[in-house]
Design an enzyme around this catalytic site. Structure first.
Site, PDB file in Angstrom:
ATOM      1  N   CYS A  65      44.078  38.849  45.160  1.00 53.93           N
ATOM      2  CA  CYS A  65      45.525  38.158  45.392  1.00 53.93           C
ATOM      3  C   CYS A  65      46.637  39.304  45.100  1.00 53.93           C
ATOM      4  CB  CYS A  65      45.441  36.908  44.976  1.00 53.93           C
ATOM      5  SG  CYS A  65      46.068  36.919  43.075  1.00 53.93           S
ATOM      6  N   HIS A  98      30.174  40.962  27.623  1.00 48.37           N
ATOM      7  CA  HIS A  98      30.353  40.064  26.658  1.00 48.37           C
ATOM      8  C   HIS A  98      30.808  38.745  26.812  1.00 48.37           C
ATOM      9  CE1 HIS A  98      31.522  43.781  23.789  1.00 48.37           C
ATOM     10  NE2 HIS A  98      30.387  44.058  24.267  1.00 48.37           N
TER      11      HIS A  98
END
Length: 148
Positions: A65, A98
């Protein structure tokens, strides 16, 4: 890997380069729009991207976007989605390693095609860590998602 890619009108100009790059890496792409520069509401595209990911039809998603922020907010409203804005290579791989991010959001007004390709390559090459501390934290995210 099977991927879904979506953009709003602000990201449309960068999306074609993103699709071409992902295919050049050997991945399959489902494009859920936008298909031109006519205004479209980013939450609608984010929902379409998220639904493909949560259904298991694809492994990960990419949203483009204007800034990546609106796309990330919208995608994260969908149960089972962990979306992150990535405008640097470190974040692009670490968010997967992570945090087990499954939707990367980038801003066409922030990054150009050259950097977008590096971000995407890093995101797609990353794998979720087997280390207990990261697994434990993502499990807590799953629990928070279930509470919502």
């Amino acid at each position: 890997m099977r991927l879904v890619i979506g953009s709003d009108h602000a990201g449309w100009s960068l999306k074609q380069a993103v699709v071409e790059h992902v295919r050049s890496l050997g991945h399959e792409v489902t494009d859920v729009g936008s298909h031109d520069d006519k205004p479209v509401d980013f939450p609608d595209i984010a929902r379409a991207v998220a639904q493909k990911v949560t259904s298991g039809e694809v492994a990960r998603g990419i949203m483009v976007c204007g800034t990546g922020v609106g796309a990330a907010i919208a995608a994260n409203k969908m149960k089972g989605i962990r979306a992150a804005v990535c405008h640097d290579v470190h974040s692009a791989h670490q968010c997967v390693e992570h945090d087990d991010v499954n939707v990367m959001c980038i801003g066409a007004q922030i990054v150009g095609a050259w950097l977008a390709k590096d971000l995407i390559s890093s995101f797609l090459a990353a794998e979720f860590s087997t280390e207990e501390e990261f697994r434990r934290r993502v499990q807590k995210l799953h629990a928070m998602d279930a509470e919502a």
